[in-house]
Design an enzyme around this catalytic site. Structure first.
Site, PDB file in Angstrom:
ATOM      1  N   GLU A  33      34.857  46.596  47.975  1.00  0.00           N
ATOM      2  CA  GLU A  33      34.413  47.760  48.906  1.00  0.00           C
ATOM      3  C   GLU A  33      33.444  46.851  49.812  1.00  0.00           C
ATOM      4  OE1 GLU A  33      33.118  50.685  46.560  1.00  0.00           O
ATOM      5  OE2 GLU A  33      35.456  51.081  45.707  1.00  0.00           O
ATOM      6  N   GLU A  64      38.109  52.013  42.692  1.00  0.00           N
ATOM      7  CA  GLU A  64      37.864  50.694  41.941  1.00  0.00           C
ATOM      8  C   GLU A  64      39.108  50.636  41.017  1.00  0.00           C
ATOM      9  OE1 GLU A  64      35.757  53.132  42.474  1.00  0.00           O
ATOM     10  OE2 GLU A  64      33.963  51.999  43.822  1.00  0.00           O
ATOM     11  N   HIS A 133      22.948  52.932  40.108  1.00  0.00           N
ATOM     12  CA  HIS A 133      22.791  51.846  40.592  1.00  0.00           C
ATOM     13  C   HIS A 133      21.853  50.723  39.684  1.00  0.00           C
ATOM     14  CE1 HIS A 133      23.698  54.361  44.062  1.00  0.00           C
ATOM     15  NE2 HIS A 133      24.085  53.279  44.671  1.00  0.00           N
TER      16      HIS A 133
HETATM   17  C1  LIG Z   1      32.969  55.167  42.510  1.00  0.00           C
HETATM   18  C2  LIG Z   1      32.159  54.526  43.662  1.00  0.00           C
HETATM   19  N1  LIG Z   1      32.253  53.387  44.213  1.00  0.00           N
HETATM   20  C3  LIG Z   1      31.290  52.892  45.182  1.00  0.00           C
HETATM   21  C4  LIG Z   1      30.062  53.781  45.551  1.00  0.00           C
HETATM   22  C5  LIG Z   1      29.272  53.172  46.429  1.00  0.00           C
HETATM   23  N2  LIG Z   1      29.341  53.991  47.832  1.00  0.00           N
HETATM   24  C6  LIG Z   1      28.566  54.913  48.077  1.00  0.00           C
HETATM   25  S1  LIG Z   1      28.838  55.880  49.382  1.00  0.00           S
HETATM   26  C7  LIG Z   1      30.136  54.875  49.602  1.00  0.00           C
HETATM   27  C8  LIG Z   1      30.844  55.158  50.953  1.00  0.00           C
HETATM   28  C9  LIG Z   1      31.332  56.564  50.879  1.00  0.00           C
HETATM   29  O1  LIG Z   1      32.221  56.742  51.898  1.00  0.00           O
HETATM   30  P1  LIG Z   1      32.774  58.252  52.276  1.00  0.00           P
HETATM   31  O2  LIG Z   1      33.315  58.562  51.273  1.00  0.00           O
HETATM   32  O3  LIG Z   1      33.562  58.730  53.642  1.00  0.00           O
HETATM   33  O4  LIG Z   1      31.371  59.074  52.475  1.00  0.00           O
HETATM   34  P2  LIG Z   1      30.007  59.079  53.409  1.00  0.00           P
HETATM   35  O5  LIG Z   1      29.175  58.264  52.820  1.00  0.00           O
HETATM   36  O6  LIG Z   1      30.632  58.430  54.839  1.00  0.00           O
HETATM   37  O7  LIG Z   1      29.537  60.178  53.649  1.00  0.00           O
HETATM   38  C10 LIG Z   1      30.513  53.918  48.754  1.00  0.00           C
HETATM   39  C11 LIG Z   1      31.416  52.876  48.836  1.00  0.00           C
HETATM   40  C12 LIG Z   1      30.054  54.909  44.866  1.00  0.00           C
HETATM   41  N3  LIG Z   1      28.950  55.415  45.050  1.00  0.00           N
HETATM   42  N4  LIG Z   1      30.883  55.380  43.997  1.00  0.00           N
END
Ligand SMILES: Cc1ncc(C[n+]2csc(CCOP(=O)(O)OP(=O)(O)O)c2C)c(N)n1
Ligand SMILES: [Mg+2]
Lengths: 328, 388
Positions: A33, A64, A133
């Site tokens: 990602e 994942e 984290h």
């Molecule tokens: C299972 C998981 N993988 C990766 C992350 C890291 N991460 C945090 S926010 C995010 C993007 C989320 O995007 P979206 O669902 O569009 O929500 P937005 O942040 O745009 O509100 C990622 C990859 C996470 N929190 N949880």
């Protein structure tokens, strides 16, 4: 300093290592990602997509299980995927793929197929982050046969151990000490590296052995420096690999010093320290002057950032264990 | 209001176009795009979705959005000043959050991601409570049952399953409340979300899946997650999906109300895709200049949810200067309360590490707690004794 040696932070060493792997072998892929334009949230893949293209440095959908499951398929097709899990706490959607599929497939195929998948995971605390984290889930993977687990503590190891992990024909989980990403060290890009799974004596000593890996090696080296001022000579063993563990090196050290303290951020309960304590007790019982002690996390959820200094093993906690071991 | 099945998908020709090009997925318009207020603040009608709000209710929505934005901006500032470790700004998504949050009933239950500060506002969650986790003094920090507003969930997508299970419980109890589950465009890729859709569908659970498609999942655009508009996913699971202008608070309110009524009345789940934009960085640690253009942001700035409602209020003469002055004063007061509240938020005691690890206690936790207390005490003795 010769031309092949350069000083760089761990993050940069990892970046250069990935770059070299992509350069050397067209079958190597980087996937995860935000690894593309963003270069990953820690910039470990910075610039790689620009130079190697979107088909080799792949921004994946946010899934994942998908990342690891498709990496397995790509490996079956002859690729060598180097996957990135954004943070330790986010590997669990992929846990099923890692444990039930990735770890066992080679054995099920009676060795006919190989799964050279690398899973890079920034792990551990100390960066003041929100929950999920800052975790250290290595024991949850080390418990599974079929996986190899390593964790570098310095820039040179970061560079070389990642090369070796990518060249390994077994799945390797590569735990990166995220709070040390910015720690600089010398990287010799020409030196022939030793065995990926060999532990090293990072600082020799005579009174007690501190065994650690990843982010805790630095803490142990600092503890040894403080102890030296108090007239105590601590040996620090950097384990580097958690599966397999180089027990021979630990044993040899313990048989010199007579005492062992294992330090990790991960919870002590069912952790690597327990495994090492048991093995070393079996191997070196008559050399031990004290029980093997462990310093690590508690059996409680990783605390909010403003408590992590108390939670994480630091100098004081390590030296306290050293005192207790020496008091026997 | 009943939701016709035509809300589910477009014509075959349109689907093909969508899968070929990026333009449709990104433009957000088309017949399925529900809008009741144009970006210029003109009131338009939609054949299936309507709202009829009093001037006071309209002003209330405006106030909600302004206060939410102010709170959010204050949190960003507090992060810059080191008072918070992190902040995930909702800037640009005020209408999606206020419109949907105000559509809920008191007895409905809400499952947020980590960005739903506006929804929390509509559920009467004290804004200060939202800041604890980002300051690093707790990992959640409020009683979810107090406002029927679950804890923030950081692991992407997980909460959609919790919401579905909660909704299954609501149905078993014979209650007529509904559950509202928030998730992002990025989250739509997670297996958990697919499983939530499956469970909700086969159990006909009274849950509304509310996707804020803010065009980005950190650095990845929505096309990296889906080849079809996200609302169209619902069709494959057998429940209705609808796309709404996420920067139009009236349309979001109308569509979410209808979806919640649909769930409440025993017709099962529904998917709402609120088409909006994350105007700020992903979080305060993110640098969006690495992956997106200023032009895109500028274009979306022209669709601002607050300016849009204000234009409508002004056009219709529904608010006067006194009202705006009052909202301004209120938001100043809120900002002040938040600033002072955060700065006064104490760090937890070290022993809090061991609190609530279990509901029924655990021998090892007790042992470790006792040892840690002893260790802490010995340290204090040393400090007192040696002046170290
Ligand atoms: C299972 C998981 N993988 C990766 C992350 C890291 N991460 C945090 S926010 C995010 C993007 C989320 O995007 P979206 O669902 O569009 O929500 P937005 O942040 O745009 O509100 C990622 C990859 C996470 N929190 N949880
Ligand atoms: Mg998003």
């Amino acid at each position: 300093m010769d031309r092949t040696t350069r000083t760089m932070p761990i993050a940069k060493a990892l970046n250069e290592s990935l770059r070299k792997a992509l350069d050397d072998d067209p079958k190597v892929l980087v996937m995860g990602e935000d690894v593309g334009k963003l270069g990953g949230v820690f910039r470990i893949t910075d610039g790689l997509q620009k130079d190697f293209g979107e088909s080799r440095v792949i921004d994946t959908p946010l899934a994942e299980s998908g990342i690891i499951g498709t990496a397995i398929g790509l490996a079956l097709r002859g690729y060598r995927p180097v996957t990135e899990i954004q943070f330790d706490g986010f590997v669990f959607p992929a846990y099923d793929q890692i444990v039930t599929q990735l770890a066992k497939m080679h054995a099920r195929a009676l060795g006919k197929i190989k799964l050279p998948v690398v899973i890079r995971i920034p792990y551990g605390g100390g960066i003041g982050a929100v929950e999920h984290h800052s975790e250290s889930p290595e024991a949850l993977f080390a418990h599974v046969a079929g996986l190899k687990i390593v964790s570098p503590s310095n820039a040179n190891d970061a560079y070389w151990m990642l090369q070796q992990a990518i060249q390994c024909d077994d799945p390797v989980i590569f735990f990166e000490p995220k709070r040390r990403y910015w720690d600089k060290g010398e990287v010799d890009v020409a030196a022939v590296p030793g065995d990926l799974h060999k532990a090293v004596v990072a600082r020799p000593g005579t009174d007690l052995t501190l065994a650690a890996y990843g982010p805790m090696v630095k803490v142990c080296l600092e503890a040894a420096a403080v102890a030296a001022e108090e007239g105590r000579s601590l040996e620090v063993v950097d384990l580097r690999s958690l599966s397999p563990i180089d027990f021979d090196t630990v044993q040899a050290s313990v048989e010199r010093t007579g005492r062992l303290v294992v330090v990790h951020e991960a919870p002590v309960f069912y952790g690597a320290g327990g495994e090492i304590a048991a093995r070393i007790t079996e191997r070196s019982f008559y050399h031990l002057e004290a029980p093997v002690l462990r310093v690590g996390g508690f059996h409680a959820p990783y605390p909010p950032a403003r408590l992590e200094e108390e939670y994480l093993p630091g100098l004081d906690r390590v030296l306290d264990a050293v005192d207790r071991a020496l008091a026997f | 209001m009943s939701v016709k099945s035509t809300a589910v998908g477009g014509s075959p020709a349109k689907s093909r176009a969508a899968s070929r090009g990026r333009s449709k997925n990104r433009s957000g318009d088309g017949p399925e795009f529900v809008q009741l207020l144009t970006p210029e603040g003109e009131r338009v009608e939609h054949s299936e979705y309507a709202v009829d709000l009093t001037p006071q209710e309209l002003r209330g929505l405006y106030r909600d959005m302004v206060l939410t934005r102010r709170f959010d901006g204050e949190a960003v500032t507090l992060q810059r000043q080191g008072e918070l470790g992190l902040w995930a700004s909702l800037l640009g998504q005020e209408a999606a959050q206020i419109g949907s949050g105000r559509a809920t009933r008191h007895d409905d239950y809400v499952f947020p991601t980590y960005r739903e500060h506006g929804v929390a506002w509509t559920r009467d969650v004290d804004p200060l409570n939202l800041l604890g986790m980002f300051r690093g003094v707790n990992n959640g920090g409020w009683d979810p049952n107090e406002n029927n507003f679950h804890l923030y969930t950081i692991v992407i997508g997980s909460q959609t399953l919790h919401a579905t299970g909660y909704a299954m419980g609501v149905a078993k109890d014979g209650a007529d409340s509904a559950v509202l589950a928030y998730f992002g465009d990025g989250a739509s890729s997670q297996g958990d979300v697919a499983e939530a859709f499956t469970f909700a569908a086969v159990y006909n659970a009274p849950v509304v899946f509310f996707c804020q498609n803010n065009q980005w999942a950190i650095s990845e655009p929505t096309e990296r997650q889906s080849r079809v508009p996200i609302y169209q996913r619902a069709a494959g699971y057998g429940f209705p999906g609808v796309r709404v202008d996420g920067n139009d608070v009236l349309a979001v309110l109308a569509v979410t109300r209808a979806a919640l009524d649909h769930a409440r009345s025993g017709q099962g789940p529904m998917l709402v895709e609120a088409f909006t934009y994350r105007m700020g960085a992903h979080t305060t640690t993110d640098d969006p200049t690495r992956y997106r253009s200023d032009e895109e942001r500028e274009e979306w700035a022209g669709k601002d949810p607050i300016a849009r409602l204000k234009a409508y209020l002004d056009r219709e003469g529904l608010a006067d200067e006194a009202f705006y002055a009052e909202v301004g004063a209120e938001s100043d007061a809120l900002a002040k309360r938040v600033r002072e509240g955060v700065r006064g938020m104490p760090d937890p005691e070290p022993m809090a590490i061991f609190e609530h690890a279990y509901a029924d206690g655990h021998a090892l936790v007790d042992e470790e707690r006792a040892r840690f207390a002893e260790y802490q005490a010995s340290f204090e003795d040393t400090t007192a004794g040696t002046g170290r």
